[in-house]
Scaffold this motif. Structure first.
Motif: not given
Length: 313
Positions: A185-190, A196-205
């Motif tokens: 989602l970090l790179f999504s334009d949907c 626009d959350l901090p990058n590490h949030i998208y890496d959490v399971a």
């Protein structure tokens, strides 16, 4: 018999030499003693460090003791039944708490919305990862000021409740591109993606996700479509941890929450409903699939004939 008397004369330099030797000897003794003591202390401390870390690590993984867990839940439940400030019932609290309690290790718990229960969620997930996302930068700032140990972020939503069906049609058109169910989602334009959350949030399971925000009770409110879409993508794109993610949607009787949940979380994944709380269990998905739900499942609740006016209520 002739005797001769011999005199031993001690030259002053001899005294000085002896004194210097004695002083240097004591200095060397002191130096070796200090070096030995320092080395012994260093070795002792180094040997003790792993034990300390192991103990700390073991402690940090321990869940909240059951009596404390139950007491917190009890008193907040009593408060929620007697106070109009709370938006969640005792039965709903217990449904979420039961899932948190069953985590084999402390949960990764993501919550959309700062509510009356914010401190409770952070406490029940003791030693776990608990993150809050809210639309209000002011509320996030005040929370961090009073409780700096809590992790919270603000997000600027661009959606509106009144645009829900238009956004659903858009997401279907982009199902194989920007709005696909498995993606970073970090790179999504949907338009429905929270990116626009901090990058590490998208890496959490994430093990548990609760959607209890942003506001969705009037036509101009942001609505919970982006939060529900984002929860669905995070669950299907999960890396590490278990294969399933528990997603709770509060106030699921409202049109936006009900229709968006059917679209992105899927009715077949709904395992329980408690009052106004829907409980979904969503499995992670292979990257080469491009549907949130089995074909046709979501169309019944979001077809043109089922649309109603999204007015203020």
């Amino acid at each position: 018999m002739k005797t001769s008397t011999k005199f031993i004369v001690l030259h002053p330099s001899i005294h000085k030499q002896g004194g210097t030797t004695s002083h240097r000897t004591w200095l060397l003794i002191f130096f070796f003693f200090f070096t030995f003591a320092f080395a012994l202390t260093l070795l002792t401390t180094r040997d003790a460090i792993p034990t300390t870390r192991t103990t700390t690590s073991a402690t940090s993984k321990s869940p909240l003791p059951k009596p404390v867990f139950d007491a917190l839940l009890h008193y907040v439940s009593v408060s929620s039944n007697s106070s109009e400030a709370s938006g969640i019932s005792s039965a709903e609290l217990n449904s979420i708490a039961a899932v948190l309690r069953r985590c084999s290790t402390p949960c990764n718990f993501l919550i959309f919305g700062l509510t009356h229960e914010t401190l409770l969620w952070n406490s029940l997930n003791h030693n776990g990862r608990t993150v809050f996302v809210d639309e209000s930068a002011y509320l996030v700032s005040k929370l961090e000021e009073k409780h700096p140990e809590i992790e919270a972020y603000d997000v600027q939503f661009t959606t509106k409740v009144s645009d829900m069906y238009e956004l659903l049609e858009y997401s279907r058109d982009q199902l194989r591109n920007e709005c696909k169910p498995v993606q970073n989602l970090l790179f999504s334009d949907c338009k429905l993606a929270i990116n626009d959350l901090p990058n590490h949030i998208y890496d959490v399971a994430w093990d548990v996700i609760l959607v209890d925000g942003p506001r969705g009770y009037f036509a101009g409110a942001p609505g919970r479509m982006p939060a529900i879409f984002t929860a669905g993508v995070l669950a299907r794109s999960k890396r590490g941890g278990g294969d399933k993610t528990h997603v709770f949607v509060h106030e699921i009787e409202r049109e936006v929450e009900r229709v968006s949940s059917d679209e992105f979380l899927c009715r077949e994944n709904l395992v329980e409903t408690k009052h106004l709380l829907g409980h979904f269990v969503v499995e992670k998905m292979e990257a080469n699939r491009f549907e949130f739900c089995p074909e046709g499942e979501e169309e019944e609740s979001s077809s043109p004939s089922s649309k109603s006016s999204l007015s203020d209520d």
